[in-house]
Design a protein around this motif. Structure first.
Motif, PDB file in Angstrom:
ATOM      1  N   SER A 143       0.499  -1.465   0.373  1.00 37.04           N
ATOM      2  CA  SER A 143       0.337  -0.479  -0.045  1.00 37.04           C
ATOM      3  C   SER A 143       1.139   1.321  -0.214  1.00 37.04           C
ATOM      4  N   LEU A 144       1.889   0.942   0.901  1.00 32.83           N
ATOM      5  CA  LEU A 144       3.479   2.550   0.606  1.00 32.83           C
ATOM      6  C   LEU A 144       3.006   2.437  -0.781  1.00 32.83           C
ATOM      7  N   VAL A 145       4.013   1.189  -1.454  1.00 31.22           N
ATOM      8  CA  VAL A 145       4.404   1.140  -2.773  1.00 31.22           C
ATOM      9  C   VAL A 145       3.337   2.489  -3.493  1.00 31.22           C
ATOM     10  N   ALA A 146       2.388   1.942  -3.056  1.00 37.76           N
ATOM     11  CA  ALA A 146       1.463   1.926  -4.482  1.00 37.76           C
ATOM     12  C   ALA A 146       0.717   3.322  -4.252  1.00 37.76           C
ATOM     13  N   ARG A 147       1.013   3.907  -3.047  1.00 41.09           N
ATOM     14  CA  ARG A 147       0.896   5.483  -2.853  1.00 41.09           C
ATOM     15  C   ARG A 147       1.991   6.314  -3.061  1.00 41.09           C
ATOM     16  N   LEU A 148       3.348   6.206  -3.678  1.00 47.42           N
ATOM     17  CA  LEU A 148       4.708   6.756  -3.451  1.00 47.42           C
ATOM     18  C   LEU A 148       3.929   6.659  -4.508  1.00 47.42           C
ATOM     19  N   ILE A 149       3.989   5.327  -5.841  1.00 49.56           N
ATOM     20  CA  ILE A 149       3.754   6.183  -7.454  1.00 49.56           C
ATOM     21  C   ILE A 149       2.747   6.221  -8.026  1.00 49.56           C
ATOM     22  N   LYS A 150       2.045   6.563  -7.434  1.00 46.81           N
ATOM     23  CA  LYS A 150       0.243   7.382  -7.510  1.00 46.81           C
ATOM     24  C   LYS A 150       0.947   9.013  -7.338  1.00 46.81           C
ATOM     25  N   GLY A 151       1.447   9.000  -6.414  1.00 46.40           N
ATOM     26  CA  GLY A 151       1.954  10.108  -5.912  1.00 46.40           C
ATOM     27  C   GLY A 151       2.680  10.677  -6.694  1.00 46.40           C
ATOM     28  N   ASP A 152       3.471   9.947  -7.204  1.00 49.84           N
ATOM     29  CA  ASP A 152       4.678  10.386  -8.581  1.00 49.84           C
ATOM     30  C   ASP A 152       5.933  10.820  -8.081  1.00 49.84           C
ATOM     31  N   LEU A 153       6.187   9.836  -7.459  1.00 51.66           N
ATOM     32  CA  LEU A 153       7.331   9.928  -6.661  1.00 51.66           C
ATOM     33  C   LEU A 153       8.658   9.994  -7.770  1.00 51.66           C
ATOM     34  N   GLY A 154       8.295   9.213  -8.832  1.00 52.85           N
ATOM     35  CA  GLY A 154       9.074   8.674  -9.685  1.00 52.85           C
ATOM     36  C   GLY A 154      10.289   7.498  -9.817  1.00 52.85           C
ATOM     37  N   THR A 155      10.196   7.255  -8.418  1.00 51.50           N
ATOM     38  CA  THR A 155      11.491   6.278  -8.197  1.00 51.50           C
ATOM     39  C   THR A 155      10.580   4.805  -9.372  1.00 51.50           C
ATOM     40  N   LYS A 156      11.811   4.188 -10.420  1.00 57.03           N
ATOM     41  CA  LYS A 156      11.548   2.885 -10.586  1.00 57.03           C
ATOM     42  C   LYS A 156      11.044   1.780  -9.954  1.00 57.03           C
ATOM     43  N   LEU A 157      11.953   1.382  -8.752  1.00 56.61           N
ATOM     44  CA  LEU A 157      12.480   0.745  -7.974  1.00 56.61           C
ATOM     45  C   LEU A 157      11.816   0.264  -6.815  1.00 56.61           C
ATOM     46  N   TYR A 158      11.444  -0.995  -6.528  1.00 57.29           N
ATOM     47  CA  TYR A 158      10.637  -1.085  -5.095  1.00 57.29           C
ATOM     48  C   TYR A 158      10.728  -2.803  -4.661  1.00 57.29           C
ATOM     49  N   MET A 159      11.491  -3.145  -3.421  1.00 60.51           N
ATOM     50  CA  MET A 159      11.320  -3.968  -3.056  1.00 60.51           C
ATOM     51  C   MET A 159      10.618  -4.622  -1.382  1.00 60.51           C
ATOM     52  N   VAL A 160      10.063  -5.235  -1.565  1.00 64.45           N
ATOM     53  CA  VAL A 160       9.377  -5.792  -0.245  1.00 64.45           C
ATOM     54  C   VAL A 160       9.664  -7.258   0.125  1.00 64.45           C
ATOM     55  N   GLU A 161       9.687  -7.478   1.128  1.00 68.75           N
ATOM     56  CA  GLU A 161       9.401  -8.590   1.635  1.00 68.75           C
ATOM     57  C   GLU A 161       8.404  -9.213   2.533  1.00 68.75           C
ATOM     58  N   THR A 162       8.139 -10.344   2.043  1.00 67.90           N
ATOM     59  CA  THR A 162       7.709 -11.501   3.232  1.00 67.90           C
ATOM     60  C   THR A 162       8.130 -13.167   3.666  1.00 67.90           C
ATOM     61  N   GLU A 163       7.782 -13.199   5.079  1.00 68.69           N
ATOM     62  CA  GLU A 163       8.537 -14.109   5.014  1.00 68.69           C
ATOM     63  C   GLU A 163       6.955 -15.771   5.894  1.00 68.69           C
ATOM     64  N   GLY A 164       8.777 -16.928   6.288  1.00 66.20           N
ATOM     65  CA  GLY A 164       7.404 -17.692   6.414  1.00 66.20           C
ATOM     66  C   GLY A 164       7.211 -19.227   5.788  1.00 66.20           C
ATOM     67  N   PHE A 165       8.104 -18.506   4.019  1.00 62.14           N
ATOM     68  CA  PHE A 165       8.884 -20.209   3.868  1.00 62.14           C
ATOM     69  C   PHE A 165       9.209 -20.827   3.955  1.00 62.14           C
ATOM     70  N   ASP A 166       9.797 -21.699   4.749  1.00 58.93           N
ATOM     71  CA  ASP A 166      10.526 -22.019   5.456  1.00 58.93           C
ATOM     72  C   ASP A 166       9.945 -23.021   5.698  1.00 58.93           C
ATOM     73  N   THR A 167       9.117 -23.485   4.955  1.00 62.63           N
ATOM     74  CA  THR A 167       8.414 -24.824   5.739  1.00 62.63           C
ATOM     75  C   THR A 167       8.476 -26.342   5.197  1.00 62.63           C
ATOM     76  N   HIS A 168       9.576 -26.186   6.725  1.00 62.11           N
ATOM     77  CA  HIS A 168      10.054 -27.917   7.016  1.00 62.11           C
ATOM     78  C   HIS A 168       8.763 -28.235   7.286  1.00 62.11           C
ATOM     79  N   ALA A 169       7.679 -27.978   7.942  1.00 61.38           N
ATOM     80  CA  ALA A 169       7.118 -28.744   9.380  1.00 61.38           C
ATOM     81  C   ALA A 169       5.606 -27.785   8.652  1.00 61.38           C
ATOM     82  N   ASN A 170       4.718 -28.630   9.251  1.00 61.69           N
ATOM     83  CA  ASN A 170       3.178 -28.606   8.874  1.00 61.69           C
ATOM     84  C   ASN A 170       2.817 -28.061   7.517  1.00 61.69           C
TER      85      ASN A 170
END
Length: 241
Positions: A154-181
């Motif tokens: 949502s922050l990335v979208a708002r900065l894009i829509k506010g015409d920041l002009g930055t071309k590259l964004y990276m976000v991170e999400t965790e939890g995919f190291d699914t050794h169990a369950n």
């Protein structure tokens, strides 16, 4: 169903390391498995675009990164050519206040004076705080985001829509190291990913920017097909992007 998603199967590199840290470095540096490279592939690109970055920085941040502060992707040598924050709250604070730290809310004593000074110095390291705040104020989210990943997007979208002009964004999400369950955790993880991206793209589409942004996922490695004894899957050599 909307024809906006493509999957590239079995993406990896020869001689997969299977270490989270080393494999992340290989992915983000675009190096061979048997060579150590300290630059990120996008850092090298940005360094070529802005050769005088330290002495004459561009007017807008070349990249914005939320989380993954040890990641090499935007680094060139000792320099990280992105605005890096540990979490979305820090970027939110910068966007709202034009600074990360409050220099006034300190005790009225010598320690408070010193703390205010340190916070002032720290704030100056965020040289793009003002342009980020201006873009944040100019943009507006038109979709409600639910998950933690969604809050980052949502922050990335708002900065894009506010015409920041930055071309590259990276976000991170965790939890995919699914050794169990894995059967319990993976559906929730995939729902968070899918929901966050759906909301992000819908938000951009509402502003007529849907065809201006490409989102891509990547991970240090995938999972093996065979289930282990803990109802999960272990590190694999390739993954879909």
């Amino acid at each position: 169903q909307e024809g906006q998603m493509k999957v590239v199967h079995s993406v990896g590199y020869p001689n997969q390391n299977l270490s989270h840290f080393r494999s992340s470095d290989i992915w983000t540096s675009a190096s061979d498995a048997n060579e150590i490279v300290q630059d990120g592939w996008l850092g090298r690109y940005l360094g070529n675009e802005y050769p005088d970055y330290l002495t004459r920085p561009p007017a807008i941040p070349p990249a914005v990164q939320i989380g993954g502060t040890g990641n090499l992707v935007f680094k060139e040598g000792a320099n990280n050519l992105s605005v890096v924050v540990n979490n979305p709250q820090q970027l939110f604070d910068i966007a709202q206040n034009g600074a990360l730290y409050d220099t006034q809310a300190v005790p009225d004593c010598l320690v408070g004076d010193q703390l205010s000074f340190l916070r002032t110095v720290a704030n100056t390291t965020f040289v793009y705080a003002e342009v980020i705040k201006n873009a944040y104020d100019a943009g507006v989210n038109q979709v409600d985001y639910g998950t933690e990943l969604g809050q980052q997007l949502s922050l990335v979208a708002r900065l894009i829509k506010g015409d920041l002009g930055t071309k590259l964004y990276m976000v991170e999400t965790e939890g995919f190291d699914t050794h169990a369950n894995q059967n319990n955790s993976l559906p929730n993880l995939m729902n968070s990913l899918a929901g966050g991206l759906h909301d992000f793209l819908a938000d951009l589409e509402a502003a007529g920017l849907g065809d201006k942004v490409l989102a891509m996922t990547f991970s240090e490695f995938g999972r093996r097909i065979e289930q282990n004894a803990s109802g999960g899957t272990d590190h694999g050599a390739a993954a879909p992007l």
